[in-house]
Enzyme design. Structure first.
Site, PDB file in Angstrom:
ATOM      1  N   HIS A  87       0.830  -1.199   0.000  1.00  0.00           N
ATOM      2  CA  HIS A  87       0.000   0.000   0.000  1.00  0.00           C
ATOM      3  C   HIS A  87       0.873   1.261   0.000  1.00  0.00           C
ATOM      4  CE1 HIS A  87      -3.453  -2.519   0.955  1.00  0.00           C
ATOM      5  NE2 HIS A  87      -4.227  -1.459   0.797  1.00  0.00           N
ATOM      6  N   HIS A 120       1.910  -3.748   9.467  1.00  0.00           N
ATOM      7  CA  HIS A 120       3.270  -3.491   9.007  1.00  0.00           C
ATOM      8  C   HIS A 120       4.116  -2.873  10.108  1.00  0.00           C
ATOM      9  CE1 HIS A 120       3.002  -4.487   4.791  1.00  0.00           C
ATOM     10  NE2 HIS A 120       1.846  -3.859   4.718  1.00  0.00           N
TER      11      HIS A 120
END
Length: 171
Positions: free
Chosen positions: A108, A147
């Site tokens: 992303h 993440h």
């Protein structure tokens, strides 16, 4: 391997800091909305809109940049096989289900910085806004628990590099 241990410890400490506070659920709701803007639909819409209103150059650069980015991203994910924060620390909360198994690099974030770099090249008046948006996407991925900080930083570098390579190939 011992050389990267301090980085891994810093990553874990930062994730703990971001995810173990009393407002984490409220922050996660906002982060989900921000993260969703990086799912890809907006990129296609922006490319088609600029093609229709301006010229095909932005769309061409975007398609080339993503064709460079995706194989590198896939290869990196499956080579590094870095586990996600929740897998490394049971005390961390993950607020969404990630689309794949591994965390490095953040796809992303890479895509958002790729687009921000292209926007900066073609529409410099919107570069700061695009850069802030890309940064928020990266931060949202950390705040959602999918993440680590280094996943996001490496994703940002990957996205910018792929955009610059595509731009250099088109000139």
């Amino acid at each position: 391997m011992r050389a990267i241990q301090p980085i891994a410890e810093l990553d874990l400490a930062f994730s703990l800091f971001c995810l173990r506070h009393r407002f984490n659920r409220q922050v996660a709701r906002i982060s989900k909305v921000i993260s969703r803007t990086g799912d890809g639909h907006l990129y296609l819409l922006l490319g088609l809109l600029t093609w229709w209103l301006d010229s095909p150059r932005f769309l061409q650069a975007g398609l080339l940049a993503f064709s460079i980015h995706l194989p590198i991203y896939w290869l990196a994910k499956n080579s590094f096989r870095r586990r996600r924060p929740k897998e490394l620390c049971e005390f961390l909360t993950c607020f969404i289900t990630p689309s794949d198994r591994y965390s490095l690099p953040s796809g992303h974030t890479a895509a958002a910085f790729l687009m921000a770099t292209l926007i900066g090249q073609f529409y410099p008046e919107f570069y700061l806004l695009a850069l802030c948006w890309a940064t928020l996407i990266g931060l949202s991925r950390i705040l959602l628990g999918v993440h680590f900080m280094t996943d996001v930083l490496i994703g940002a570098l990957l996205g910018m590099a792929c955009a610059h390579i595509a731009l250099s190939l088109l000139t």
